[in-house]
Structures are given as structure tokens and as C-alpha cells.
Write a protein that holds these residues in place. Structure first.
Motif, PDB file in Angstrom:
ATOM      1  N   THR A  85      63.143 -73.012 -99.130  1.00 56.42           N
ATOM      2  CA  THR A  85      62.822 -71.976 -98.151  1.00 56.42           C
ATOM      3  C   THR A  85      63.991 -71.091 -97.752  1.00 56.42           C
ATOM      4  OG1 THR A  85      61.064 -73.367 -97.293  1.00 56.42           O
ATOM      5  CG2 THR A  85      61.873 -71.626 -95.831  1.00 56.42           C
ATOM      6  N   ARG A  86      65.123 -71.669 -97.528  1.00 55.70           N
ATOM      7  CA  ARG A  86      66.245 -70.875 -97.023  1.00 55.70           C
ATOM      8  C   ARG A  86      66.682 -69.801 -98.016  1.00 55.70           C
ATOM      9  NH1 ARG A  86      67.205 -75.925 -94.335  1.00 55.70           N
ATOM     10  NH2 ARG A  86      67.617 -75.546 -92.125  1.00 55.70           N
ATOM     11  N   GLY A 133      65.145 -73.329 -91.199  1.00 60.87           N
ATOM     12  CA  GLY A 133      64.523 -74.073 -92.280  1.00 60.87           C
ATOM     13  C   GLY A 133      63.011 -74.068 -92.195  1.00 60.87           C
ATOM     14  N   SER A 138      56.392 -78.987 -95.236  1.00 61.60           N
ATOM     15  CA  SER A 138      56.924 -78.169 -96.326  1.00 61.60           C
ATOM     16  C   SER A 138      57.237 -79.034 -97.539  1.00 61.60           C
ATOM     17  CB  SER A 138      58.198 -77.459 -95.872  1.00 61.60           C
ATOM     18  OG  SER A 138      59.234 -78.395 -95.625  1.00 61.60           O
ATOM     19  N   ASP A 140      59.993 -78.635 -99.114  1.00 59.80           N
ATOM     20  CA  ASP A 140      61.402 -78.982 -98.924  1.00 59.80           C
ATOM     21  C   ASP A 140      61.524 -80.358 -98.272  1.00 59.80           C
ATOM     22  OD1 ASP A 140      62.174 -76.545 -99.973  1.00 59.80           O
ATOM     23  OD2 ASP A 140      62.972 -75.740 -98.093  1.00 59.80           O
ATOM     24  N   ARG A 141      60.774 -80.590 -97.210  1.00 58.23           N
ATOM     25  CA  ARG A 141      60.832 -81.880 -96.507  1.00 58.23           C
ATOM     26  C   ARG A 141      60.343 -82.996 -97.424  1.00 58.23           C
ATOM     27  NH1 ARG A 141      61.021 -83.423 -91.104  1.00 58.23           N
ATOM     28  NH2 ARG A 141      62.317 -81.567 -90.993  1.00 58.23           N
ATOM     29  N   LYS A 151      68.321 -86.092 -94.210  1.00 55.82           N
ATOM     30  CA  LYS A 151      67.670 -84.913 -93.642  1.00 55.82           C
ATOM     31  C   LYS A 151      68.611 -84.275 -92.643  1.00 55.82           C
ATOM     32  CE  LYS A 151      63.976 -87.512 -92.602  1.00 55.82           C
ATOM     33  NZ  LYS A 151      62.686 -87.922 -92.109  1.00 55.82           N
ATOM     34  N   HIS A 157      73.206 -79.689 -87.015  1.00 58.23           N
ATOM     35  CA  HIS A 157      73.502 -79.503 -88.445  1.00 58.23           C
ATOM     36  C   HIS A 157      74.109 -80.757 -89.043  1.00 58.23           C
ATOM     37  CE1 HIS A 157      72.454 -75.317 -88.261  1.00 58.23           C
ATOM     38  NE2 HIS A 157      73.158 -75.212 -87.161  1.00 58.23           N
TER      39      HIS A 157
END
Length: 165
Positions: A85-86, A133, A138, A140-141, A151, A157
Motif C-alpha cells: 500500500t505505501r 499504512g 489488507s 499487507d497485514r 508488525k 514506528h
């Protein structure tokens, strides 16, 4: 004062925490679908879009037209899925800056005008997705969970392991 803070800040935050997955998902679906369709339309009308790029003074229009159209189409699909996604979000944010600068800049006479462009709203949405994010709902997850990689915390961060999450 504590009552007001609890009622108006902490309680809504606690309720919202149960739906933290929904914000990024809704944003990804809406902007992803919009840009998937826009990119598809451009890919199917490259000659006219190339003429537009030439008129806006975009350099290398015969190269950048199919590139930007593909970024919009494929980036839209990737956002819908929440896949890497990013990267597409950041690329589409750049596309919005270029769109404003090349096609709309002459119309800017105030901050209100600039912020009134839909491209500015899309820029904000893409920047939010690039920074925050895709959220829990998603691919991604899912890929992070399958890979066993740490994660990122939603509020920091710093990586955490699955055991900590």
C-alpha cells in the motif's frame, strides 16, 4: 475536568479503537476504485491523454502518459487490495502534485482555491495511506502475519512481535 476529558476524548477513542481497521479500508476502497477507473480510462484513450499532457507542458508525454495511466490503474488495484500500500499511495501522491502543478496551477489565486481542488484532497488521502499504512483489513497485514515478520504498531514506528501484538 476529568469527566469532560473522559466523556469527550477517552470514551470516543475507546469506541473508535474497535473500528480502527475501517478507516484505512474505506479510504483505500474509495480512492483505489476511483483511480483504477481513471487509469483504465486513460489507458484506453492514450492519444487524447497524451495531447492533454502536451498541452499542460508535461515533459516526455509519450512516455509519461502510459506510465502515469498505469500507475493510476495498477496503483488503484493495489490500494483496493491493500497490497504494498505505501508504495502506490506515495506514487499517486506525487501524481497529484504534478497534476496540480501542471494542469491547475494557473488557477491558484489563494490557499482556499488550492485546497479546493479534488487533487489536493486525493493528495492528503494518499499521503495518509503512505504514512499510516493500509490497516488491518489488507493483504499487507496478511502477508506480514504469514511471513512471521514483526508488525508495526498502529501508534508507533517500533516493530513488535506477534507475541506482543
Amino acid at each position: 475536568m476529568h469527566f469532560i476529558i473522559n466523556l469527550l476524548i477517552l470514551l470516543p477513542a475507546q469506541i473508535a479503537s474497535h473500528f480502527s481497521w475501517a478507516g484505512p479500508l474505506i479510504m483505500r476502497l474509495i480512492v483505489g476504485y476511483t483511480f483504477m477507473l481513471a487509469g483504465w480510462g486513460k489507458l484506453n484513450n492514450l492519444a487524447q491523454v497524451t495531447e492533454n499532457f502536451i498541452g499542460w507542458g508535461i515533459p516526455l508525454p509519450k512516455i509519461l502518459t502510459p506510465f502515469v495511466s498505469s500507475v493510476e490503474f495498477l496503483g488503484g488495484i493495489m490500494l483496493i487490495l491493500g497490497l504494498f500500500t505505501r508504495i502506490p499511495a506515495a506514487m499517486l501522491a506525487v501524481v497529484m502534485v504534478v497534476a496540480i502543478r501542471s494542469a491547475k496551477w494557473d488557477d491558484v489565486d489563494s490557499l482556499q482555491t488550492l485546497l479546493g481542488f479534488e487533487e489536493a484532497t486525493y493528495f492528503a488521502a494518499f499521503m495518509w495511506l503512505a504514512i499510516a499504512g493500509p490497516g488491518a483489513a489488507s493483504l499487507d497485514r496478511l502477508l506480514l502475519n504469514i511471513s512471521g515478520q514483526p508488525k508495526l504498531r498502529a501508534d508507533a514506528h517500533n516493530p513488535v512481535t506477534s507475541a506482543e501484538a
